[in-house]
Design an enzyme around this catalytic site. Sequence first.
Site, PDB file in Angstrom:
ATOM      1  N   HIS A  89     -51.675 -61.480  44.512  1.00 52.99           N
ATOM      2  CA  HIS A  89     -50.257 -60.847  44.499  1.00 52.99           C
ATOM      3  C   HIS A  89     -49.249 -61.962  44.559  1.00 52.99           C
ATOM      4  CE1 HIS A  89     -52.289 -56.821  45.401  1.00 52.99           C
ATOM      5  NE2 HIS A  89     -53.016 -57.599  46.344  1.00 52.99           N
ATOM      6  N   SER A 144     -33.955 -80.646  28.819  1.00 55.00           N
ATOM      7  CA  SER A 144     -32.849 -79.495  28.798  1.00 55.00           C
ATOM      8  C   SER A 144     -31.744 -79.802  27.709  1.00 55.00           C
ATOM      9  CB  SER A 144     -32.267 -79.041  30.092  1.00 55.00           C
ATOM     10  OG  SER A 144     -31.248 -78.368  29.718  1.00 55.00           O
TER      11      SER A 144
END
Length: 409
Positions: free
Chosen positions: A134, A256
């Site tokens: 999870h 970026s």
Amino acid sequence: GDVLLDREFIQDDITASAAHARGLARIGILTSSEAEAMCRELAALSEDLKSGAFVLDERYEDCHSAIESRLVERLGDVGRKIHTGRSRNDQILVATRLWLKRKLGEVQALSREVAEVCLLRAQAEALPMPGYTHLQRAVVSSTAMWWAGFAEAFIDNAVRARQAGEWIDANPLGTAAGYGVNLPLDRGFSTQELGFARMQVSPIYAQLSRGKYELAAVDALAAAALDLRRLAWDLSLFTTAEFGFVSLPAQYTTGSSIMPNKRNPDLVELMRATYASIAAARTELEQLLSLPSGYHRDLQFTKGPLVHAFGRGLGALALLPNLLRGLQWRPERLAQAFDEGMYATDKAVELAVAGLPFREAYKLAAAEPLPSHGADPQASLDARVSPGGAAALGLDVLAGRLAAIRASD
């Protein structure tokens, strides 16, 4: 646009055309010298395609008409005989079938290579790392367990590709437009000549299998891409500052456009997106097959999704082995990610072995999670002796399966 897609299939169409010419000579439709001339010109066309001297473009309706046009140009009336006993239906069927066999061979080879890299790294390094369920810290795991998991996954993917290749390894050449022809074609000869394992006997089934066999091939590709997606997701998470478990080779990251502080795992993200293209292609193929028996022009549209799926899928899989060879673990960050709760399962099992009912042991371990070995990740791994666990990885079993795949290539 169909003629441009046919650039994928024209070499296989040439191969099948040569087998058909030799088959026509065997039943007296062509003389041996006519068949030899055709095969010679087909070989020359194949070389011209490779060198760029011949380009399949909008001058032709498809690869079939391009081949016939070239034979007529070079051989006159002899070239016009190539279509005797053949339809464009079984032409594209056999060319696609040969293409699919080759592409599935590539899926098998790449899956095997990925498995080999994973297995080597599983044998070489066993750093403790958190195991998650999870996306929550769950139990102590190891890099060796992570590698072994993906090694077995890609062994299975290689087997799946081989099985799909065997399933579709049936020769449709000689079924013509789906109802046979009034000629004693030697279909056993063409089956052997083209390297098929068996003949696809029924002409009606040859048409029914168009799309069905493509789906089987795409499913095998999708199995590998599904594991690629999950592996890419792991690496996307593991390279974040929050995890920091992994460093990727520089050539697999980009900067970026606006943020000077960033290195982004762009290639991993594009690999993660690959499954979407394959799933879309599969859906398009499946929806096209809402048809009665016999040939329908709708089937022309099976080419696009097929080419697109294998183009994207094989392109992404081909990048994976070197990415996996080059990724580096960051042991200090792995070590920082352990907390006491991750030992609670060990404690519960220890108490159960000592005689407590497991549900009682579970409650005690929730309150006091540390087992006898304390908060020691390596001791936790050493105690994990269940088959496949960290202390019994079974890498020799996986190596044996890999060797069997290599032997089948």
